[in-house]
Design an enzyme around this catalytic site. Structure first.
Site, PDB file in Angstrom:
ATOM      1  N   SER A   1       0.839  -1.193   0.000  1.00 43.94           N
ATOM      2  CA  SER A   1       0.000   0.000   0.000  1.00 43.94           C
ATOM      3  C   SER A   1       0.882   1.253   0.000  1.00 43.94           C
ATOM      4  O   SER A   1       1.639   1.472  -0.941  1.00 43.94           O
ATOM      5  CB  SER A   1      -0.959  -0.056   1.194  1.00 43.94           C
ATOM      6  OG  SER A   1      -1.964   0.915   1.104  1.00 43.94           O
TER       7      SER A   1
ATOM      8  N   ASP B   1     -10.226  -4.425  -4.880  1.00 39.88           N
ATOM      9  CA  ASP B   1      -9.569  -3.405  -4.052  1.00 39.88           C
ATOM     10  C   ASP B   1     -10.074  -2.019  -4.438  1.00 39.88           C
ATOM     11  O   ASP B   1      -9.837  -1.560  -5.550  1.00 39.88           O
ATOM     12  CB  ASP B   1      -8.060  -3.487  -4.262  1.00 39.88           C
ATOM     13  CG  ASP B   1      -7.271  -2.570  -3.333  1.00 39.88           C
ATOM     14  OD1 ASP B   1      -7.885  -1.722  -2.661  1.00 39.88           O
ATOM     15  OD2 ASP B   1      -6.044  -2.711  -3.285  1.00 39.88           O
TER      16      ASP B   1
ATOM     17  N   HIS C   1      -8.137  -5.091  -0.529  1.00 39.94           N
ATOM     18  CA  HIS C   1      -6.875  -4.388  -0.252  1.00 39.94           C
ATOM     19  C   HIS C   1      -5.993  -5.146   0.739  1.00 39.94           C
ATOM     20  O   HIS C   1      -4.774  -5.014   0.698  1.00 39.94           O
ATOM     21  CB  HIS C   1      -7.181  -2.988   0.295  1.00 39.94           C
ATOM     22  CG  HIS C   1      -5.993  -2.067   0.277  1.00 39.94           C
ATOM     23  ND1 HIS C   1      -5.400  -1.624  -0.889  1.00 39.94           N
ATOM     24  CD2 HIS C   1      -5.272  -1.526   1.299  1.00 39.94           C
ATOM     25  CE1 HIS C   1      -4.371  -0.834  -0.601  1.00 39.94           C
ATOM     26  NE2 HIS C   1      -4.270  -0.766   0.715  1.00 39.94           N
TER      27      HIS C   1
END
Length: 206
Positions: free
Chosen positions: A109, A159, A190
């Site tokens: 991320s 996601d 995610h």
């Protein structure tokens, strides 16, 4: 040089290699994580590797990150470039301090996004990368050559934060710099899954 003398020092932990020849890993956590977040992932990915796990030093409502953002998916590119440069300097100095070979970045991320910024702007920091749920935080023209650099990007099909299309756009940017990119989409959102680690391990073996 001691750890306190490393330029632009970040809080970090180091785990020595358990198996000679395994590539060192630089672990870069996601928003709200810390230097311990990806340690279990790294054990599955490459259990014999030395690990340099770094804590982001930007706080967003108490959650640690590697660079600030203006809103979800909206980046202050000057800040991205500045923080990526500081992190690149630290990683280079930490490699010298701990005697690490050129490492593989493992970013999740926000950590994947800052790794992508380093890959675009700073040569020879990473020997390769595993970018998990990444998007491109920059519109600036890439400056670094990635000729022959292996990079794996893994997206989650559902996601909402880093949708596969944006991850594919980043893969294309890195490929245009000369990287040997591999792209995979998993049936997930995610959050990381066991399949992420298994996919990464297969890629490293190959």
């Amino acid at each position: 040089m001691s750890a306190s003398e490393v330029p632009d020092a970040f809080h970090h932990v180091v785990r020595p290699a358990a198996m000679p020849g395994s590539p060192p890993l630089v672990l870069l956590h996601g928003t709200g994580g810390d230097e311990t977040e990806l340690l279990p992932f790294a054990l599955t990915l490459s259990p014999g590797s030395a690990v340099l796990a770094i804590r982001g030093r930007v706080s967003e409502q108490g959650k640690l990150r590697f660079f600030p953002r203006l809103a979800d998916g909206v980046f202050d590119e000057d800040a991205v470039l500045r923080h990526a440069a500081q992190l690149a300097r630290f990683i280079t100095a930490a490699r010298e301090l701990y005697g690490l070979a050129p490492p593989i970045a493992v970013g999740y991320s926000n950590g994947a996004n800052v790794a992508a910024a380093i890959l675009q702007q700073h040569e020879a920091v990473f020997a390769g990368a595993v970018l998990l749920r990444a998007v491109n935080p920059l519109r600036a023209e890439p400056r670094a050559s990635l000729r022959g650099t292996p990079i794996l990007l893994i997206a989650g099909a559902s996601d909402p934060i880093a949708p596969p299309g944006l991850s594919e756009d980043l893969a294309a940017t890195l490929r245009n710099q000369g990287a040997e990119t591999s792209f995979r989409t998993l049936t997930c959102g995610h959050a990381l899954t066991d399949e992420d680690a298994e996919s990464g391990r297969e890629w490293l073996r190959a």
